[in-house]
Every structure is written in structure tokens, then in C-alpha cells.
Design a protein around this motif. Structure first.
Motif, PDB file in Angstrom:
ATOM      1  N   MET A  21      43.495 -15.025  -2.359  1.00 40.47           N
ATOM      2  CA  MET A  21      43.575 -13.860  -1.472  1.00 40.47           C
ATOM      3  C   MET A  21      42.817 -12.693  -2.090  1.00 40.47           C
ATOM      4  N   GLN A  22      41.956 -12.085  -1.304  1.00 36.49           N
ATOM      5  CA  GLN A  22      41.164 -10.943  -1.773  1.00 36.49           C
ATOM      6  C   GLN A  22      41.627  -9.688  -1.045  1.00 36.49           C
ATOM      7  N   ILE A  23      41.872  -8.620  -1.800  1.00 37.28           N
ATOM      8  CA  ILE A  23      42.381  -7.366  -1.227  1.00 37.28           C
ATOM      9  C   ILE A  23      41.372  -6.251  -1.504  1.00 37.28           C
ATOM     10  N   VAL A  24      41.009  -5.525  -0.452  1.00 35.86           N
ATOM     11  CA  VAL A  24      40.117  -4.378  -0.592  1.00 35.86           C
ATOM     12  C   VAL A  24      40.802  -3.172   0.044  1.00 35.86           C
ATOM     13  N   GLU A  25      41.019  -2.109  -0.731  1.00 37.86           N
ATOM     14  CA  GLU A  25      41.627  -0.895  -0.187  1.00 37.86           C
ATOM     15  C   GLU A  25      40.580  -0.104   0.583  1.00 37.86           C
ATOM     16  N   THR A  26      40.900   0.252   1.818  1.00 35.59           N
ATOM     17  CA  THR A  26      39.940   0.986   2.653  1.00 35.59           C
ATOM     18  C   THR A  26      40.386   2.419   2.933  1.00 35.59           C
ATOM     19  N   THR A  27      41.677   2.707   2.793  1.00 35.22           N
ATOM     20  CA  THR A  27      42.174   4.067   3.028  1.00 35.22           C
ATOM     21  C   THR A  27      43.267   4.383   2.014  1.00 35.22           C
ATOM     22  N   ASN A  28      43.162   5.582   1.445  1.00 37.22           N
ATOM     23  CA  ASN A  28      44.208   6.073   0.545  1.00 37.22           C
ATOM     24  C   ASN A  28      44.249   7.587   0.709  1.00 37.22           C
ATOM     25  N   GLU A  29      44.928   8.023   1.773  1.00 37.92           N
ATOM     26  CA  GLU A  29      45.003   9.454   2.094  1.00 37.92           C
ATOM     27  C   GLU A  29      46.462   9.854   2.258  1.00 37.92           C
ATOM     28  N   GLY A  30      46.921  10.725   1.384  1.00 39.12           N
ATOM     29  CA  GLY A  30      48.321  11.145   1.465  1.00 39.12           C
ATOM     30  C   GLY A  30      49.248   9.950   1.338  1.00 39.12           C
ATOM     31  N   LEU A  31      50.032   9.704   2.376  1.00 41.60           N
ATOM     32  CA  LEU A  31      50.952   8.567   2.366  1.00 41.60           C
ATOM     33  C   LEU A  31      50.409   7.388   3.156  1.00 41.60           C
ATOM     34  N   LYS A  32      49.176   7.489   3.654  1.00 40.40           N
ATOM     35  CA  LYS A  32      48.595   6.409   4.436  1.00 40.40           C
ATOM     36  C   LYS A  32      47.766   5.492   3.547  1.00 40.40           C
ATOM     37  N   ARG A  33      47.947   4.199   3.747  1.00 40.47           N
ATOM     38  CA  ARG A  33      47.177   3.198   3.030  1.00 40.47           C
ATOM     39  C   ARG A  33      46.658   2.185   4.051  1.00 40.47           C
ATOM     40  N   ALA A  34      45.448   1.656   3.776  1.00 40.39           N
ATOM     41  CA  ALA A  34      44.895   0.607   4.614  1.00 40.39           C
ATOM     42  C   ALA A  34      44.133  -0.371   3.728  1.00 40.39           C
ATOM     43  N   TYR A  35      44.215  -1.646   4.075  1.00 37.74           N
ATOM     44  CA  TYR A  35      43.597  -2.687   3.256  1.00 37.74           C
ATOM     45  C   TYR A  35      42.973  -3.740   4.155  1.00 37.74           C
ATOM     46  N   THR A  36      41.929  -4.363   3.619  1.00 38.99           N
ATOM     47  CA  THR A  36      41.384  -5.575   4.224  1.00 38.99           C
ATOM     48  C   THR A  36      41.791  -6.734   3.320  1.00 38.99           C
ATOM     49  N   VAL A  37      42.414  -7.725   3.895  1.00 41.38           N
ATOM     50  CA  VAL A  37      42.889  -8.886   3.135  1.00 41.38           C
ATOM     51  C   VAL A  37      42.177 -10.127   3.649  1.00 41.38           C
ATOM     52  N   THR A  38      41.581 -10.871   2.755  1.00 38.87           N
ATOM     53  CA  THR A  38      40.880 -12.105   3.114  1.00 38.87           C
ATOM     54  C   THR A  38      41.663 -13.296   2.589  1.00 38.87           C
ATOM     55  N   ILE A  39      41.964 -14.224   3.490  1.00 41.98           N
ATOM     56  CA  ILE A  39      42.686 -15.442   3.121  1.00 41.98           C
ATOM     57  C   ILE A  39      41.690 -16.596   3.181  1.00 41.98           C
ATOM     58  N   PRO A  40      41.391 -17.228   2.054  1.00 44.54           N
ATOM     59  CA  PRO A  40      40.400 -18.317   2.045  1.00 44.54           C
ATOM     60  C   PRO A  40      40.821 -19.471   2.949  1.00 44.54           C
ATOM     61  N   ALA A  41      39.830 -20.075   3.603  1.00 40.77           N
ATOM     62  CA  ALA A  41      40.113 -21.202   4.489  1.00 40.77           C
ATOM     63  C   ALA A  41      40.762 -22.346   3.741  1.00 40.77           C
ATOM     64  N   LYS A  42      40.381 -22.525   2.457  1.00 39.98           N
ATOM     65  CA  LYS A  42      40.956 -23.634   1.682  1.00 39.98           C
ATOM     66  C   LYS A  42      42.457 -23.457   1.477  1.00 39.98           C
ATOM     67  N   ASP A  43      42.923 -22.195   1.411  1.00 40.35           N
ATOM     68  CA  ASP A  43      44.359 -21.959   1.252  1.00 40.35           C
ATOM     69  C   ASP A  43      45.109 -22.340   2.525  1.00 40.35           C
ATOM     70  N   ILE A  44      44.509 -22.042   3.659  1.00 38.33           N
ATOM     71  CA  ILE A  44      45.137 -22.401   4.942  1.00 38.33           C
ATOM     72  C   ILE A  44      45.170 -23.915   5.088  1.00 38.33           C
ATOM     73  N   GLU A  45      44.031 -24.569   4.728  1.00 35.23           N
ATOM     74  CA  GLU A  45      43.974 -26.031   4.811  1.00 35.23           C
ATOM     75  C   GLU A  45      44.996 -26.674   3.878  1.00 35.23           C
ATOM     76  N   ALA A  46      45.186 -26.090   2.702  1.00 33.38           N
ATOM     77  CA  ALA A  46      46.161 -26.643   1.756  1.00 33.38           C
ATOM     78  C   ALA A  46      47.569 -26.576   2.342  1.00 33.38           C
ATOM     79  N   ARG A  47      47.858 -25.524   3.074  1.00 33.19           N
ATOM     80  CA  ARG A  47      49.171 -25.410   3.725  1.00 33.19           C
ATOM     81  C   ARG A  47      49.338 -26.493   4.792  1.00 33.19           C
ATOM     82  N   ILE A  48      48.262 -26.745   5.520  1.00 39.63           N
ATOM     83  CA  ILE A  48      48.329 -27.781   6.555  1.00 39.63           C
ATOM     84  C   ILE A  48      48.571 -29.142   5.916  1.00 39.63           C
ATOM     85  N   ASP A  49      47.853 -29.422   4.804  1.00 37.91           N
ATOM     86  CA  ASP A  49      48.041 -30.703   4.112  1.00 37.91           C
ATOM     87  C   ASP A  49      49.488 -30.858   3.652  1.00 37.91           C
TER      88      ASP A  49
END
Length: 514
Positions: A1-29
Motif C-alpha cells: 500500500m502506497q500513501i501520499v498526503e495531498t492536504t494538510n491544512e489545520g485539522l483537514k487531511r487528505a491522502y491518495t492510497v494505492t492498493i497494488p493489484a497483486k494484493d487484491i489478487e492474493a486476497r482472492i486466492d
């Protein structure tokens, strides 16, 4: 999982989170291996269906489950990794254009709780206003209590029934000469003028004497509960057994003993305790407002806007409901609209104080025990239909936000009690009027209401609604989760005497009741 912070203003936070396809496939398996022993397919022995065929049969469902679980764990992992304290549930969105077999990207927006340094609880001083019970008030309460304990004595045989008299009657009801179910009773008490029976029934018994027999005709209301009787004319053959008049109830030793008490002194003691309890709640409200005003004056920090908005919406809905009950709803609505900004400030104050109380409680080991939590859940479950109560209990136990809503009021009370114990409290005796005036004054100060008030239909509903009692809610009391709890049972209307005829109950007080 990759996390990128996009907003950090006052009490507001925003992030982009990337979930690799291989992790999803591993869950299916993993899920395929889990369900494989239960999958049945023609031509294969149980548990021997190839994994590729299982994927082909259940691929979409397996993928959706794996994706949803990945999203949930990713958000929880983000919160842990970034040491976030969300004010409310994070807002999570999938980036458009996602396709199966590719990395999943999501955006997470969240408002966090502010870092608050728990204040020192030493040096607090509070004044406790108490209302002593005077002998006059005690005597008046005893007299009122005795007046409500009506007793009856037989009237002379020649007494003609009048308004306020109690008749003991037998009756048989019929329609077109045919008795109807539930329309017969013996030895039924009826107080003339009480409105206990359907319209016209009691009026026609005025002037009867003990031993009289009389047949009356009445019409059942069109909306009568027993639909087979609604709107129909009925005849009641009535025999008056006796007529009774109200007897004077004296507050003495005998009266106390009829209540199961040892003496009149014991009755006085119990009534005095009740009077003291009636003002104890006002005393607590007055002390609590002092405490909250002190805390509010010493602390000013940023609070999550979404929490403030949620609190304001709750206040506003209550205010609007109050205005609908005013003599002039339009004028009342206009008044609260003019003061909308003031109520937003009240909402902000409530949230800030709630967060502060929560911080004080955590810093000083105030907590809700598992037993107390179980009691809260069971009490709340009583608001639902019997068949829905267990579903509600299960819902709350699996929803942390729902638990937070239930525990918040009790937690706040425990923190307030903790601070009361820590404070130096001085006591002053006042009248009830003085106590209520003190509460009103503290309320006005706490809410920072404008000095000039526009005239309205009545006293501004705001004072008796959202701002009333200044019971600021703690930070834990958050917006309800998206998952719905069971629907609450319908609240009963004011108690009405229901006809036995309509529900096949015992014949006593039968069809004549309304």
C-alpha cells in the motif's frame, strides 16, 4: 500500500492510497482456498473443484469482496500509520476508471481531532445553590398528595347523581336488540363528568338514584377503535347499584397507614425527599454551567468544522420542531433565522467543551465499564419493538460509532462528577425562583445571545430548545454510521381508555369506554 498526503491544512487531511493489484489478487486466492472445500460442481468430487473454475463461477463476487476488504483495511492502516484521530468517519472515494486486475487508487479525506493539553483540575471553585424545603412547602405537597388519593363514601339512598359523583353500575349493551361482545359488565365504577365513557353516556345518568334502572341510547364515535361498533347507535340497559360521593382525605396517621407506611412522620420524610430531588436536578444544572463557563473561558482552540456542522444541524432541527408548536410559527421561524449565527457559535462551543471534557476524562482515567456499556445498550434497545431488540444490540456491538453515541452522555456526566469532586464547593441556600434565575443568567452568558431581542409569538423557542440546559455533547458523540439500525417502535399516544369490546378483553368497562 502506497500513501501520499495531498492536504494538510489545520485539522483537514487528505491522502491518495494505492492498493497494488497483486494484493487484491492474493486476497482472492485466499478466499478461493477457503471456500473450495464447500464448492460443488457436476463432474467433480466435493472439495476437488479446480481453483480456476471457482474463479470463473464466483469471480465477480470474490473480487468485490476482496476489493471492499482491501479498502477497509487500507483506511484503517492509514489511520494507524499516520496516527490520526478522526473526528468523524473518513470520506473515502475510489478514483474513477478502476478496472479489475489493476491497482486500485482511492482518496481519503478526514478531519482530525485537535491536540489538546488536558488542563489542570486543581484550583476549581464552584458555588452550589440549594433550595431547602420549608414547612409550608411540605404541608402544601402533603395536601396536594392527599387530594389526589381520592376515596369515596356511600351517599344517602335519596341522593341524585350529579357531576363528580361516582356511580357503581351494571350494564348490558345491544345494537338492534342484539348484545355485542364486550358490552356487558357488573359493578363498574363511573365518575360523572370524567369523560371516561363515550359521549352522551355519562350525561344521561345525571339525576339517577341508587336502585334505578334506565336504558340509554348513545352513538359510538365514527373513529371508534372497535370498527364493528364505529358510528352505530347502541342501547345500554343500566342498573345503578349505588352512588358515592368523594370523602375528605385527612393527612394523619391513619392516612399514612393506608399507604403502607408506619407513621405520618415517615410519609413526611418521603415527601420531603421527593421535593429535594425535584430541585437537585436544577442545582446540578447550575453547577455544571458554572463549570463549563470556567472551562470555556480558559480554552480556545480550533475544532473540526464537520463536528460543528453536525452539532448545529441537530440544534437547528430541534429549533424548527419547536417553532412548529408556537402560536405564530412564522414569527418564531423568522426569529431563529435572524439568530442563526448565534446558534452556530453555540454549536462550536458545545463541540469545544465536549472535546475538552473528553481529554480531561482520558487524562484522569475516567472510563465507562463494560457493565455500564451493556446496560446502556439494553436500555436503548427498549425503544425498539421486541422482535428488533436483539438486532439492535448486535448492530451497536459491531458499530463503534453507534457505541460512541450511546456512551457519550454517561461519559460526560462521569467527567463532570469527577470535576465536582475535585472542585472546592461552597453552598448557599436560595429559593427555587432564585435558583432558576441563576440558571437563566448563566444560560444567557454561555450562549452569548444578542442583547436586543425581536418580538416573537412567544418567548423565543431557542431558549427552551437547543440552547437549553447547556449540556454540551462530548467529542465521542458523532454522526450515526451509514448502516441503519432497526426502526424504532412507534411512540404511543397519550393513554386512552380502550374499549374491551374492541380487543376482546374482560367485560369490565366494556364498550361504553372511549
Amino acid at each position: 500500500m502506497q500513501i501520499v498526503e495531498t492536504t494538510n491544512e489545520g485539522l483537514k487531511r487528505a491522502y491518495t492510497v494505492t492498493i497494488p493489484a497483486k494484493d487484491i489478487e492474493a486476497r482472492i486466492d485466499t478466499e478461493v482456498k477457503k471456500i473450495a472445500p464447500q464448492v460443488k460442481m457436476p463432474g467433480f468430487r466435493p472439495g476437488k473443484v479446480p481453483a480456476n473454475l471457482i474463479r470463473k463461477m464466483h469471480g465477480d463476487a470474490l473480487h468485490n469482496d476482496a476489493l471492499n476488504e482491501s479498502l477497509r483495511e487500507s483506511v484503517n492502516g492509514l489511520i494507524r500509520e499516520k496516527s490520526l484521530r478522526p473526528a468523524l468517519q473518513p470520506k473515502v472515494d475510489m478514483t474513477p476508471g478502476y478496472e479489475q486486475g489493476k491497482d486500485a487508487e482511492l482518496t481519503v479525506e478526514v478531519e482530525v481531532l485537535p491536540d489538546i493539553e488536558a488542563p489542570s483540575v486543581d484550583g476549581l471553585t464552584l458555588e452550589k445553590l440549594v433550595v431547602p424545603v420549608t414547612d409550608k412547602e411540605l404541608d402544601e405537597a402533603l395536601a396536594k398528595f392527599a387530594a389526589n388519593q381520592k376515596s369515596w363514601k356511600d351517599a344517602p339512598k335519596t341522593k341524585k347523581a350529579a357531576d363528580g359523583d361516582q356511580l357503581i353500575i351494571d350494564f348490558v349493551g345491544s345494537i338492534d336488540g342484539v348484545e355485542f361482545e364486550g358490552g356487558k359488565a357488573e359493578g363498574t365504577p363511573l365518575v360523572i363528568g370524567s369523560g371516561q365513557f363515550i359521549p352522551g353516556f355519562e350525561d344521561q345518568l345525571t339525576g339517577v338514584k341508587a336502585g334505578d334502572e334506565k336504558t340509554i341510547t348513545v352513538t359510538f364515535p365514527a373513529d371508534y377503535q372497535a370498527t364493528q361498533l364505529a358510528g352505530k347507535d347502541a342501547q345500554f340497559a343500566i342498573t345503578v347499584q349505588s352512588i358515592k360521593v368523594e370523602a375528605e382525605t385527612k393527612v394523619d396517621e391513619d392516612f399514612a397507614k393506608t399507604l403502607g407506611l408506619d407513621s405520618l412522620d415517615k410519609l413526611k420524610e418521603l415527601v420531603k425527599i421527593q421535593l429535594e430531588q425535584e430541585t437537585a436536578g436544577l442545582t446540578r444544572t447550575q453547577m455544571k454551567r458554572q463549570l463549563l463557563d470556567t472551562l470555556a473561558a480558559d480554552h480556545d482552540f480550533a475544532v473540526p468544522p464537520t463536528m460543528v456542522e453536525a452539532e448545529f444541524e441537530q440544534i437547528w432541527q430541534q429549533l424548527q420542531a419547536e417553532t412548529d408548536r408556537e402560536d405564530d410559527p412564522a414569527a418564531a421561524k423568522a426569529e431563529i433565522e435572524a439568530e442563526k449565527d448565534d446558534y452556530k457559535r453555540i454549536a462550536e462551543r458545545r463541540v469545544r467543551l465536549g472535546l475538552l471534557l473528553s481529554e480531561i476524562g482520558q487524562a484522569n482515567g475516567v472510563d465507562i465499564t463494560s457493565q455500564e456499556m451493556s446496560m446502556l445498550i439494553q436500555q436503548a434497545a427498549q425503544q425498539y419493538r421486541p422482535e428488533d431488540r436483539q438486532r439492535f444490540v448486535d448492530y451497536v456491538r459491531n458499530e463503534p460509532m453507534a457505541q460512541a453515541q450511546l456512551r457519550a452522555p454517561l461519559y460526560e456526566d462521569k467527567v463532570v462528577d469527577f470535576l465536582f469532586d475535585k472542585a472546592e464547593v461552597t453552598t448557599r441556600e436560595v429559593t427555587r425562583e432564585e435558583l432558576e434565575a441563576a440558571i437563566e443568567a448563566e444560560e444567557s452568558t454561555a450562549e452569548a445571545k444578542p442583547a436586543a431581542k425581536k418580538p416573537a409569538a412567544k418567548k423565543a423557542p431557542a431558549k427552551k430548545a437547543a440552547a437549553k440546559d447547556a449540556d454540551e455533547k462530548p467529542a465521542a458523540e458523532k454522526k450515526a454510521p451509514a448502516k441503519k439500525a432497526p426502526a424504532k417502535k412507534a411512540e404511543p399516544k397519550e393513554a386512552e381508555a380502550k374499549p374491551a369490546a374492541a380487543k376482546k378483553a374482560p367485560a369490565k368497562k366494556a364498550a361504553a369506554k372511549k
